[in-house]
Design an enzyme around this catalytic site. Structure first.
Site, PDB file in Angstrom:
ATOM      1  N   HIS A 144      56.005  -1.089  -5.699  1.00  0.00           N
ATOM      2  CA  HIS A 144      57.271  -0.956  -4.998  1.00  0.00           C
ATOM      3  C   HIS A 144      58.475  -0.969  -5.939  1.00  0.00           C
ATOM      4  CE1 HIS A 144      57.063  -5.484  -4.880  1.00  0.00           C
ATOM      5  NE2 HIS A 144      58.231  -5.258  -5.431  1.00  0.00           N
ATOM      6  N   THR A 145      58.242  -1.358  -7.166  1.00  0.00           N
ATOM      7  CA  THR A 145      59.338  -1.312  -8.130  1.00  0.00           C
ATOM      8  C   THR A 145      59.792   0.130  -8.308  1.00  0.00           C
ATOM      9  OG1 THR A 145      58.411  -3.188  -9.252  1.00  0.00           O
ATOM     10  CG2 THR A 145      59.993  -1.869 -10.473  1.00  0.00           C
ATOM     11  N   GLN A 146      61.025   0.401  -7.945  1.00  0.00           N
ATOM     12  CA  GLN A 146      61.446   1.791  -8.006  1.00  0.00           C
ATOM     13  C   GLN A 146      62.014   2.109  -9.366  1.00  0.00           C
ATOM     14  OE1 GLN A 146      63.981  -0.309  -7.118  1.00  0.00           O
ATOM     15  NE2 GLN A 146      64.626   0.018  -5.004  1.00  0.00           N
ATOM     16  N   PHE A 202      60.000  -1.537 -14.517  1.00  0.00           N
ATOM     17  CA  PHE A 202      61.108  -2.482 -14.489  1.00  0.00           C
ATOM     18  C   PHE A 202      60.773  -3.752 -15.260  1.00  0.00           C
ATOM     19  CE2 PHE A 202      63.375  -6.033 -12.344  1.00  0.00           C
ATOM     20  CZ  PHE A 202      64.635  -5.713 -12.790  1.00  0.00           C
TER      21      PHE A 202
END
Lengths: 256, 261, 260
Positions: C32-34, B31
């Site tokens: 935890h970044t999905q 991300f």
């Protein structure tokens, strides 16, 4: 001074003295009057100066472009509430992009005030508020008391000698509801004038007026933003009260 | 094993290593919290006015998101009408950060008015904007901001920022994707760089032309020219030109179309 | 001093020894970044005279697997707003719960003051932006359709980064490449909204969905379409792409083995 123990109910009669003392502070504050017609909500207040050399206190505070409050009681407590309301209204603009509905913010401060009456180590706010604002449903006036009580009102007065103003408002309620914007201000000032003792009168120094309402045809936005009139801006408003009175007296003579 | 920037030999040559001896394989960090929404902004000041302008195109890669997404905002005015504002801000780069930054500054200016009972000066606002940006030094607002208004003497004031809050008062500044195209043009046309007074001397003795505040009409035309040229040479610039002119009489907003190709 | 800017200000190995970066590695990057798991593809929408039309197919894919074929990706809010979701379906359901509680809170008010589509869009974009700023994004790209405070048609987009923009026609995902050019051709931006009828808008969306069904491998021929007007929201969730023509495939030349 004796320390008052905080209990959930301090009297067999079911009264909470702390709250009543706080309400006493409201009664000792200088008077403020609020009233609405179909398009506008107006707040007027009588400013006191603590002594000859001091400045006059602030009675009316703009919270947002669609809302303002008038205060009676402890000014410092009012500031806390006012700051909270300002934060909430900015928050509403930020998260939802809309002005906070008046009934909602009034409910929020009422809930805070009520909490203060119920918890050990806290004290009620020693201030009463009149909240005037507009939202989608039109203009509104709310009365707020330290107990956490709130009422939507057509016209209201709180503070020292406010009974005189309320009497005026009750007698003229029909006229007030059907008045124009300018007439509404004049009614507010007249109600305020009723509360004055013999030797006092309304001046540009001791009076404060706040107006908010729906915009007319010529208005730029949908609402006429909250406007505070103080000092020289009050001259025409006070003149309107004077000229109206002479007229009223004349007509009264004709009537009798 | 990963080496720093893949320049191990060179790094050793210059005497430092950032090699990371590790057993843990690098997990993909998929991300990325930024994007570039393109576009350009430009600000110029005069003796008694300031102009901020920006194109209205919003892009994502080669896609055009919208042909009308304003980059110039009034600060501290009424939310619906903008009335009462006396400061303008332009943001270019990552639009979501730009929006967040604009809203924060707007809230700050409104709180200032509420607490002090007077409007915030442009100088104070400029300083505050720098602090807001610097507070996010390690997760910056990915924007180039330009702030404009009138200073205490009524002169046009323009402040430009980098994403982490370094700022400077300037006569003119271009920012965003076409900044490198517009800025040299401004240097020449506003600050008269490389312009000399004819026959004032030989070689280095040639006297440079002194910059002076330009009249409003000239500046407006410079802005239009800068953008029409940028549109020709940069794919992320186009669709519309939004200009805000701040004078003693308030803020005037002017929209003119640009090429949509 | 040397001419390698990246070295300036760094500890020199010959004086301080090599930099020990092991502590940086013990934890590794945050995990935890999905990334999205079950996803919905494009949402498309267009404004017309007196309202907005919005559509999305009913498929939730798991990678290239067409996993759930009856997932409604349009959500009605209040009586005049619709949110269309593309991207992660579980995040969509989370946002759906947020909207549910927001709707309940709104309905307590005695004075009206209900939220419109514009307020809803502002709120959702703030939620998305906040989550991206926490490095824990809601993996969605949404379109919000309805009306603004002046009762004018409203259509706006917000994505997982919190980026927002609005235009007379919008599309997410593949639709941005395939549907937008069609919509721009049918309804040029200079064309006033008053000249676009409800029927034209609806037909255009159905046509775009057909193109998407032909060319987007993660799409479905079952879809939902909602039309928002002053009268309210008219939503149909069991639509089928009709008059499909695969005859064109016969005439495609220039790809694969068959070149001429």
């Amino acid at each position: 001074m004796a320390r008052v123990p905080m209990q959930s109910l301090s009297s067999p009669q079911g009264r909470i003295f702390q709250v009543e003392y706080a309400q006493e502070a409201v009664k000792q504050g200088s008077v403020v009057v609020g009233l609405v017609n179909k398009t506008h909500a107006v707040l007027v207040g009588l400013k006191r100066n603590a002594e000859e050399l001091s400045s006059y206190q602030k009675k009316i505070i703009e919270i947002d472009s669609h809302m303002g409050i008038a205060i009676a009681g402890l000014a410092s407590d009012a500031r806390v509430l006012s700051n909270y309301m300002k934060q909430q209204s900015l928050g509403s603009r930020m998260t939802y992009g809309r002005p906070i509905p008046v009934d909602r913010i009034v409910t929020q401060i009422a809930d805070r005030a009520q909490t203060n009456t119920q918890h050990y180590g806290k004290r009620p706010y020693g201030v009463g508020l009149l909240v005037a604002g507009v939202d989608e449903a039109g203009p509104h006036l709310f009365e707020f008391q330290p107990s956490g009580m709130i009422h939507e009102m057509l016209a209201c007065a709180i503070g020292a000698r406010s009974q005189m103003a309320r009497t005026y408002l009750e007698r003229n309620l029909d006229k007030i509801t059907n008045s124009t914007r300018d007439e509404l201000i004049t009614h507010g000032l007249r109600a305020l004038k009723e509360t004055l003792s013999q030797d006092k009168e309304l001046t540009v120094d001791n009076t404060s007026v706040g107006v908010v309402g729906l915009a007319g045809e010529e208005g730029k936005g949908k609402i006429e933003s909250f406007k505070l009139y103080e000092g020289q801006q009050l001259v025409p408003l006070l003149e309107a009260v004077e000229s109206g009175e002479t007229k009223e007296e004349e007509t009264m003579e004709v009537d009798s | 094993m990963m080496s720093f920037m893949g320049h191990q030999p060179q790094s050793q040559a210059v005497g430092y290593t950032f090699s990371q001896p590790t057993n843990a394989p690098n997990k993909e960090h998929s991300f990325y919290p930024y994007t570039d929404n393109g576009g350009s902004t430009l600000g110029i000041t005069g003796a008694d006015f300031a102009i901020l302008a920006g194109d209205t195109r919003s892009v994502a890669g080669y896609n055009i998101n919208s042909r009308y997404a304003p980059k110039v905002f009034k600060i501290g005015g009424d939310d619906d009408t903008g009335e009462g504002a006396h400061i303008i801000l332009s943001v270019v780069g990552f639009a979501a950060d730009g929006q967040a930054l604009k809203e924060r500054l707007d809230a700050v200016v409104k709180m200032y008015k509420y607490q002090h009972g007077k409007p915030m000066s442009v100088r104070a606002c400029a300083q505050r904007l720098s602090t807001i940006l610097y507070q996010k030094r390690f997760f910056p607002y990915y924007v180039h901001a330009i702030l404009a208004g009138l200073d205490e003497e009524g002169k046009g004031a323009l402040y430009s920022y980098d994403p982490v809050g370094s700022y400077e008062r300037e006569q003119c500044r271009a920012a965003g994707s076409a900044a490198s195209l517009i800025m040299p043009f401004l240097d020449n046309q506003v600050n008269f760089k490389n312009q000399y007074i004819p026959s004032s001397g030989d070689g280095h003795a040639l006297e440079p032309k002194k910059p002076e505040p330009l009249p409003r009409e000239t500046v407006e035309q410079l802005v239009r020219d800068a953008f029409t040229s940028a549109v020709e040479r940069h794919i992320e610039v186009g669709d519309g030109l939004q200009m805000m002119v701040i004078t003693q009489n308030g803020i005037e907003e002017i929209y003119t179309p640009l090429k949509k190709d | 001093m040397n001419h390698y800017p990246e070295v300036w200000g760094r500890p020199r190995d010959d004086i301080y020894g090599p930099y020990n970066s092991s502590y940086l590695q013990t934890t590794g990057p945050k995990t935890h970044t999905q990334s999205p798991a079950v996803t919905g593809t494009s949402v498309i929408a267009v404004k017309f005279n007196g309202g907005v039309a919005i559509a999305a197919d009913n498929l939730a894919s798991y990678g290239s697997l067409a996993r759930f074929t009856d997932v409604k990706r349009l959500r009605v809010f209040g009586d005049s707003a619709v949110v269309g979701f593309s991207g992660d379906v579980s995040d969509m359901q989370y946002i759906d719960r947020l909207l549910e509680s927001l709707d309940i809170r709104e309905n307590y008010s005695t004075h009206g003051n209900m939220m419109n589509a514009k307020n809803l869009h502002t709120y959702l974009s703030k939620v998305l932006y906040k989550r991206r700023s926490e490095f824990n994004p809601l993996w969605n790209h949404i379109l919000v359709a309805g009306f603004d405070e002046d009762k004018k048609p409203f259509l706006s987009s917000a994505d997982l980064l919190g980026t927002t923009y609005s235009a007379p026609h919008l599309a997410t995902g593949f639709g941005a490449h395939l549907a937008i050019p069609i919509l721009r051709r049918l309804f040029p931006e200079e064309k006033p909204l008053e000249e676009i009828s409800k029927g034209e808008a609806e037909a255009a969306l159905r046509e775009c969905l057909k193109v998407l069904w032909y060319r987007d491998a993660r799409s479905l021929d079952k879809y939902s379409i909602a039309v928002i007007t002053a009268e309210g929201v008219e939503i149909k969730e069991d639509q089928v792409i009709e008059a499909q023509s695969w005859a064109f495939a016969e005439s495609i030349r220039g790809y694969g083995a068959q070149v001429n």
